[in-house]
Design a protein around this motif. Structure first.
Motif, short mmCIF file in Angstrom:
data_model
loop_
_atom_site.label_atom_id
_atom_site.label_comp_id
_atom_site.label_asym_id
_atom_site.label_seq_id
_atom_site.Cartn_x
_atom_site.Cartn_y
_atom_site.Cartn_z
N ALA A 222 0.82 -1.22 0.00
CA ALA A 222 0.00 0.00 0.00
C ALA A 222 0.84 1.26 0.00
CB ALA A 222 -0.92 0.02 1.22
N SER A 223 2.16 1.13 0.02
CA SER A 223 3.02 2.32 0.09
C SER A 223 3.10 3.06 -1.23
CB SER A 223 4.43 1.90 0.54
OG SER A 223 4.98 0.97 -0.39
N ALA A 224 2.70 2.42 -2.33
CA ALA A 224 2.79 3.08 -3.63
C ALA A 224 1.65 4.05 -3.88
CB ALA A 224 2.85 2.03 -4.75
N ASN A 225 0.54 3.92 -3.15
CA ASN A 225 -0.63 4.77 -3.35
C ASN A 225 -0.54 5.99 -2.45
OD1 ASN A 225 -1.64 2.85 -5.12
ND2 ASN A 225 -2.85 1.83 -3.52
N ASP B 251 -2.56 12.96 -4.00
CA ASP B 251 -2.30 13.40 -5.37
C ASP B 251 -3.57 14.07 -5.90
OD1 ASP B 251 -3.84 11.18 -5.47
OD2 ASP B 251 -2.64 10.11 -6.95
N PHE B 252 -3.52 14.59 -7.12
CA PHE B 252 -4.63 15.43 -7.60
C PHE B 252 -5.94 14.65 -7.69
CE2 PHE B 252 -7.23 17.10 -11.09
CZ PHE B 252 -7.48 18.37 -10.60
N THR B 253 -5.91 13.46 -8.26
CA THR B 253 -7.16 12.71 -8.42
C THR B 253 -7.73 12.28 -7.07
OG1 THR B 253 -5.83 10.71 -8.76
CG2 THR B 253 -6.56 11.90 -10.72
N SER B 254 -6.86 11.89 -6.14
CA SER B 254 -7.35 11.52 -4.81
C SER B 254 -7.92 12.73 -4.08
CB SER B 254 -6.23 10.88 -3.99
OG SER B 254 -5.75 9.71 -4.60
N ALA B 255 -7.26 13.90 -4.24
CA ALA B 255 -7.77 15.12 -3.62
C ALA B 255 -9.09 15.54 -4.26
CB ALA B 255 -6.74 16.23 -3.75
N LEU B 256 -9.23 15.33 -5.57
CA LEU B 256 -10.50 15.63 -6.24
C LEU B 256 -11.62 14.74 -5.72
CD1 LEU B 256 -11.97 17.21 -8.52
CD2 LEU B 256 -11.32 15.34 -10.05
N PHE B 257 -11.32 13.47 -5.53
CA PHE B 257 -12.29 12.54 -4.96
C PHE B 257 -12.66 12.94 -3.53
CE2 PHE B 257 -13.12 8.50 -2.68
CZ PHE B 257 -14.27 8.13 -3.32
N PHE B 258 -11.67 13.35 -2.74
CA PHE B 258 -11.93 13.80 -1.37
C PHE B 258 -12.81 15.04 -1.36
CE2 PHE B 258 -10.70 16.64 2.11
CZ PHE B 258 -11.08 15.87 3.20
N PHE C 87 -4.74 2.01 -13.85
CA PHE C 87 -5.36 3.29 -14.23
C PHE C 87 -6.07 3.93 -13.03
CE2 PHE C 87 -5.57 0.42 -17.93
CZ PHE C 87 -4.67 1.07 -18.77
N ARG C 88 -5.36 4.01 -11.93
CA ARG C 88 -5.97 4.46 -10.68
C ARG C 88 -6.47 5.90 -10.79
NH1 ARG C 88 -4.21 6.83 -5.75
NH2 ARG C 88 -5.36 6.02 -3.94
N GLU C 89 -5.71 6.78 -11.45
CA GLU C 89 -6.12 8.18 -11.56
C GLU C 89 -7.41 8.31 -12.36
OE1 GLU C 89 -3.11 7.07 -12.18
OE2 GLU C 89 -1.94 7.94 -10.52
N LEU C 90 -7.45 7.61 -13.51
CA LEU C 90 -8.66 7.66 -14.33
C LEU C 90 -9.84 7.02 -13.61
CD1 LEU C 90 -9.85 8.43 -17.09
CD2 LEU C 90 -9.17 6.17 -17.93
N TYR C 91 -9.57 5.99 -12.86
CA TYR C 91 -10.60 5.30 -12.09
C TYR C 91 -11.19 6.22 -11.03
CZ TYR C 91 -12.73 1.34 -9.59
OH TYR C 91 -13.60 0.46 -9.01
N LYS C 92 -10.36 6.99 -10.34
CA LYS C 92 -10.84 7.92 -9.32
C LYS C 92 -11.70 9.03 -9.93
CE LYS C 92 -9.04 6.67 -5.28
NZ LYS C 92 -9.83 6.51 -4.05
N VAL C 93 -11.29 9.54 -11.10
CA VAL C 93 -12.09 10.57 -11.76
C VAL C 93 -13.45 10.01 -12.17
CG1 VAL C 93 -12.21 12.08 -13.79
CG2 VAL C 93 -10.06 11.84 -12.56
N GLY C 94 -13.47 8.79 -12.68
CA GLY C 94 -14.75 8.16 -13.04
C GLY C 94 -15.66 7.97 -11.85
N ILE C 95 -15.09 7.58 -10.71
CA ILE C 95 -15.91 7.41 -9.51
C ILE C 95 -16.47 8.74 -9.05
CG2 ILE C 95 -15.85 6.69 -7.09
CD1 ILE C 95 -13.65 4.71 -7.89
N THR C 96 -15.67 9.81 -9.16
CA THR C 96 -16.15 11.14 -8.78
C THR C 96 -17.34 11.56 -9.64
OG1 THR C 96 -13.91 11.75 -8.10
CG2 THR C 96 -15.47 13.54 -8.48
#
Length: 335
Positions: free
Chosen positions: A96-99, A103-110, A241-250
Motif C-alpha cells: 500500500a506504500s505506492a498509493n 495526489d490530484f485525483t485523490s484530492a479531487l475525490f476527497f 489506471f488508478r487516476e482515471l478510475y478515481k475521476v470516473g468514480i467522482t
C-alpha cells in the motif's frame, strides 16, 4: 348524560388538535424505528465483533510467544501508531506504500465527498492548515453544492417528469394521478438499474475483494450520502489506471446524487404523498399584517355603508315640514 358530554368533548379536543396528535405519533414512530434498528444491529453484529476480538487477542498472544525479545508495551505502542496512521489513510504495508492519498485525483475525490456530505472518512487532513481549510471550504462549498443541485434538479424535472406526465395526460386522456404513479415507478426502476445494479456489477469485476452484494452496498451507501467508508474503490495496491478510475468514480457520485434527487422529487410530487405530508404539517395561518389590513378594510367598508345608509334616509325625508291641519280655519291663508 355526563358520559356522552365527556365523550363529545374528547372527540372535539382530538379533532381540533388532529395535526398535533399526528405529529406526536410521528415522533413516537421515529423513536421506535431507531430502537428497532439498534436492537437488530446489536444482535447481528455483536457476535462477529466478539469473534474478531478473540482472534486478535489470540494472534497477539501467539506473536509475543514467538518473539520473546519484544515486550507487550512496545508492541502496543507500535500498533497504536500504526492504527492512528491508518485512520488518516496512511498504511505501513508494503503493497500500500505506492498509493498516495493526496495526489490530484485523490484530492479531487476527497473534495467531492466533502461537498456532497458523503465523507467516507478513509482520508482526512493531516496538517492544521488542511483542517482549517477544510472547514472554510465546507462552509462555502456545501451551500454552493445545494444551490447547484437544486438548479440542476429543477431543470431536469421539467423534461424527465412534468412534460412527459402532461403529454400522456393530454394525449391519451388518462388520469393524471395514475400517470404520475406509473411514471414515478418506472423512473425508480430505471434509476436503480442504471446507478445501482449495473455499477455494482462493474465494481465487483474491477475490485478484487468485492462481491456483488458488497458492491451494491457501496453504491447505496454512497448515493444516499451515508458514506461509512468501510468500502472505498480504487484503494487496491495493484489498481490499474488508478487516476482515471478515481475521476470516473467522482463523476459517478455526482451524477448518481443528481438522479437520486430527481427520483425523490418525482415521488414527493405525487398527490398521495402530498396528502400524507399534510397530516403532519402545521396549517398555514394568515400573517398578522394581512389580518390587520383585512380588519381595516372591514371597518372602512362598515363606515362607508353607515354613511350611505344615513344619506339615503335623509333623502327620503321632505325638505320642508308641512303641519297637519285639524280644521280649515287653522289654515293661515284662509285667515
Amino acid at each position: 348524560m355526563l358520559q356522552s358530554l365527556a365523550s363529545n368533548s374528547c372527540v372535539r379536543l382530538i379533532q381540533s388538535h388532529k395535526s398535533m396528535w399526528y405529529f406526536v405519533s410521528l415522533v413516537l414512530g421515529y423513536l421506535l424505528y431507531l430502537i428497532f434498528g439498534a436492537v437488530v444491529f446489536s444482535s447481528v453484529e455483536l457476535p462477529y465483533e466478539d469473534l474478531l476480538r478473540q482472534d486478535l487477542r489470540a494472534m497477539k498472544k501467539q506473536f509475543l510467544l514467538e518473539n520473546e525479545c519484544l515486550t507487550e508495551e512496545r508492541l502496543e505502542r507500535f500498533l497504536k501508531k500504526a492504527l492512528d496512521a491508518s485512520n488518516y489513510g496512511v498504511s505501513i504495508l508494503n503493497n500500500a506504500s505506492a498509493n498516495w492519498n493526496w495526489d490530484f485525483t485523490s484530492a479531487l475525490f476527497f473534495a467531492s465527498t466533502v461537498l456532497s456530505t458523503t465523507g467516507y472518512g478513509h482520508t482526512a487532513p493531516l496538517s492544521d492548515g488542511g483542517k482549517a481549510f477544510c472547514i472554510i471550504y465546507s462552509v462555502i462549498g456545501i451551500p454552493f453544492t445545494l444551490l447547484f443541485l437544486t438548479a440542476v434538479v429543477q431543470r431536469i424535472m421539467v423534461f424527465s417528469t412534468r412534460r412527459p406526465i402532461m403529454y400522456i395526460h393530454t394525449r391519451w386522456g388518462l388520469s393524471k394521478p395514475l400517470v404520475s404513479i406509473v411514471h414515478a415507478i418506472l423512473l425508480g426502476v430505471v434509476s436503480v438499474s442504471c446507478f445501482f445494479l449495473i455499477p455494482a456489477a462493474i465494481f465487483s469485476a474491477l475490485e478484487e475483494n468485492w462481491n456483488f452484494l458488497e458492491s451494491f452496498y457501496f453504491c447505496f451507501i454512497s448515493l444516499s450520502t451515508i458514506g461509512l467508508g468501510d468500502y472505498v474503490p480504487g484503494e487496491a495496491a495493484n489498481q490499474r489506471f488508478r487516476e482515471l478510475y478515481k475521476v470516473g468514480i467522482t463523476l459517478y457520485l455526482i451524477l448518481g446524487l443528481i438522479v437520486m434527487l430527481v427520483v425523490l422529487e418525482t415521488f414527493c410530487e405525487l398527490q398521495q404523498l402530498k396528502q400524507l405530508r399534510k397530516m403532519f404539517y402545521l396549517k398555514k395561518e394568515k400573517p398578522q399584517d394581512r389580518l390587520a389590513i383585512l380588519e381595516h378594510d372591514h371597518l372602512s367598508f362598515t363606515t362607508v355603508s353607515n354613511r350611505a345608509a344615513a344619506h339615503s334616509e335623509d333623502k327620503t325625508q321632505p325638505f320642508v315640514g308641512v303641519p297637519t291641519l285639524s280644521s280649515p280655519n287653522d289654515d293661515p291663508m284662509i285667515q
